[in-house]
Motif scaffolding. Structure first.
Motif, short mmCIF file in Angstrom:
data_model
loop_
_atom_site.label_atom_id
_atom_site.label_comp_id
_atom_site.label_asym_id
_atom_site.label_seq_id
_atom_site.Cartn_x
_atom_site.Cartn_y
_atom_site.Cartn_z
N SER A 215 -10.27 -3.96 -1.56
CA SER A 215 -9.41 -5.15 -1.56
C SER A 215 -7.98 -4.83 -1.97
CB SER A 215 -9.99 -6.22 -2.48
OG SER A 215 -9.97 -5.77 -3.82
N VAL A 216 -7.62 -3.54 -1.93
CA VAL A 216 -6.28 -3.12 -2.33
C VAL A 216 -5.58 -2.45 -1.15
CG1 VAL A 216 -4.99 -1.61 -3.87
CG2 VAL A 216 -6.97 -2.84 -4.72
N TYR A 217 -4.32 -2.83 -0.94
CA TYR A 217 -3.51 -2.28 0.14
C TYR A 217 -2.22 -1.71 -0.43
CZ TYR A 217 -6.65 -5.20 2.84
OH TYR A 217 -7.77 -5.78 3.37
N PRO A 218 -1.73 -0.62 0.12
CA PRO A 218 -0.45 -0.09 -0.36
C PRO A 218 0.67 -1.11 -0.09
CG PRO A 218 -1.49 1.43 1.19
CD PRO A 218 -2.31 0.18 1.17
N ALA A 219 1.62 -1.20 -1.01
CA ALA A 219 2.76 -2.10 -0.81
C ALA A 219 3.61 -1.52 0.32
CB ALA A 219 3.58 -2.22 -2.08
N ARG B 236 -5.80 4.13 1.62
CA ARG B 236 -6.47 3.84 0.35
C ARG B 236 -6.90 5.12 -0.35
NH1 ARG B 236 -9.88 -0.95 2.74
NH2 ARG B 236 -8.46 -2.66 2.32
N GLU B 237 -7.37 6.10 0.42
CA GLU B 237 -7.79 7.36 -0.18
C GLU B 237 -6.61 8.12 -0.76
OE1 GLU B 237 -9.87 9.26 3.01
OE2 GLU B 237 -11.68 8.05 2.70
N ALA B 238 -5.41 7.89 -0.24
CA ALA B 238 -4.23 8.60 -0.71
C ALA B 238 -3.58 7.92 -1.92
CB ALA B 238 -3.21 8.71 0.42
N LEU B 239 -4.03 6.71 -2.30
CA LEU B 239 -3.44 6.01 -3.43
C LEU B 239 -3.74 6.76 -4.73
CD1 LEU B 239 -4.22 2.29 -2.55
CD2 LEU B 239 -1.99 3.41 -2.52
N LYS B 240 -2.75 6.77 -5.61
CA LYS B 240 -2.90 7.45 -6.90
C LYS B 240 -2.26 6.60 -7.98
CE LYS B 240 1.19 10.23 -5.89
NZ LYS B 240 1.62 9.32 -4.88
N ALA B 241 -2.45 7.00 -9.23
CA ALA B 241 -1.87 6.27 -10.35
C ALA B 241 -0.35 6.22 -10.21
CB ALA B 241 -2.27 6.93 -11.66
N GLY B 242 0.20 5.05 -10.44
CA GLY B 242 1.64 4.85 -10.35
C GLY B 242 2.09 4.21 -9.05
N ASP B 243 1.25 4.20 -8.02
CA ASP B 243 1.61 3.59 -6.74
C ASP B 243 1.60 2.06 -6.85
OD1 ASP B 243 1.82 6.07 -5.60
OD2 ASP B 243 -0.10 5.97 -4.55
N ARG B 244 2.53 1.44 -6.16
CA ARG B 244 2.56 -0.02 -6.09
C ARG B 244 1.63 -0.48 -4.98
NH1 ARG B 244 6.11 -2.73 -9.01
NH2 ARG B 244 7.78 -1.60 -10.03
N VAL B 245 0.87 -1.55 -5.27
CA VAL B 245 -0.12 -2.06 -4.31
C VAL B 245 -0.09 -3.59 -4.27
CG1 VAL B 245 -1.69 -0.09 -4.52
CG2 VAL B 245 -1.93 -2.02 -6.07
N VAL B 246 -0.74 -4.12 -3.24
CA VAL B 246 -0.95 -5.56 -3.10
C VAL B 246 -2.43 -5.76 -2.85
CG1 VAL B 246 -0.38 -7.62 -1.74
CG2 VAL B 246 1.33 -5.83 -2.05
N THR B 247 -3.04 -6.71 -3.56
CA THR B 247 -4.47 -6.96 -3.36
C THR B 247 -4.67 -7.92 -2.20
OG1 THR B 247 -4.56 -8.87 -4.83
CG2 THR B 247 -4.86 -6.69 -5.83
N LYS C 104 -6.89 0.95 13.41
CA LYS C 104 -6.22 0.33 12.27
C LYS C 104 -7.07 0.45 11.00
CE LYS C 104 -3.95 -3.93 10.90
NZ LYS C 104 -3.62 -5.31 11.27
N GLN C 105 -8.38 0.26 11.13
CA GLN C 105 -9.27 0.38 9.98
C GLN C 105 -9.28 1.81 9.45
OE1 GLN C 105 -12.98 -1.09 11.52
NE2 GLN C 105 -12.55 -3.20 10.86
N LYS C 106 -9.26 2.80 10.33
CA LYS C 106 -9.22 4.19 9.90
C LYS C 106 -7.92 4.49 9.16
CE LYS C 106 -12.19 6.13 13.47
NZ LYS C 106 -12.23 6.98 14.68
N GLU C 107 -6.81 3.94 9.65
CA GLU C 107 -5.51 4.15 9.02
C GLU C 107 -5.48 3.54 7.61
OE1 GLU C 107 -1.01 2.55 9.64
OE2 GLU C 107 -2.10 3.12 11.44
N ILE C 108 -6.02 2.34 7.46
CA ILE C 108 -6.05 1.68 6.15
C ILE C 108 -6.94 2.47 5.19
CG2 ILE C 108 -6.86 -0.37 4.93
CD1 ILE C 108 -5.88 -2.02 7.31
N LYS C 109 -8.07 2.97 5.68
CA LYS C 109 -8.96 3.77 4.83
C LYS C 109 -8.25 5.03 4.36
CE LYS C 109 -13.41 6.06 4.77
NZ LYS C 109 -14.59 6.48 5.53
N LYS C 110 -7.52 5.67 5.25
CA LYS C 110 -6.77 6.89 4.90
C LYS C 110 -5.71 6.58 3.84
CE LYS C 110 -4.85 10.51 7.70
NZ LYS C 110 -4.12 10.82 8.93
#
Length: 105
Positions: A93-97, A50-61, A42-48
């Protein structure tokens, strides 16, 4: 059930501790496959993600603040939480929505 209880509760005769060692080893293996391994996956999936997040993506802290990424830096994100309100957050501390509906709430 009664046979299993008899086998588990018997003390080894003559100083032979193999059955006790096997029980401990079995518990460690079960603990690894049901607790440690899924958590690390699960930690590896979350890290992956986060690395794929880019400008314009919606997120939840981690604190529950919803927003849209405005700028991506090495270890931080600048997130717009309201019109003309941008806050800097640590990348960890940021997660994809999960869904667009959740991000709009």
């Amino acid at each position: 059930m009664n046979v299993l209880n008899t086998l588990l509760l018997q003390s080894p005769a003559g100083g032979n501790n193999w059955s006790g060692m096997l029980m401990i080893l079995a518990m460690v293996v079960i603990f690894y496959f049901f607790m440690i391994r899924p958590q690390s996956k699960k930690q590896k999936e979350i890290k992956k993600q986060r690395e794929a997040l880019k400008a314009g993506d919606r997120v939840v802290t981690a604190g529950g603040i919803h927003g849209r990424i405005r700028e991506v830096k090495e270890n931080t994100f600048l997130i717009e939480v309201a019109p003309n309100v941008t806050v800097k957050f640590d990348r960890n501390s940021v997660y994809p929505a999960a869904t667009e509906e959740e991000a709009r709430k």
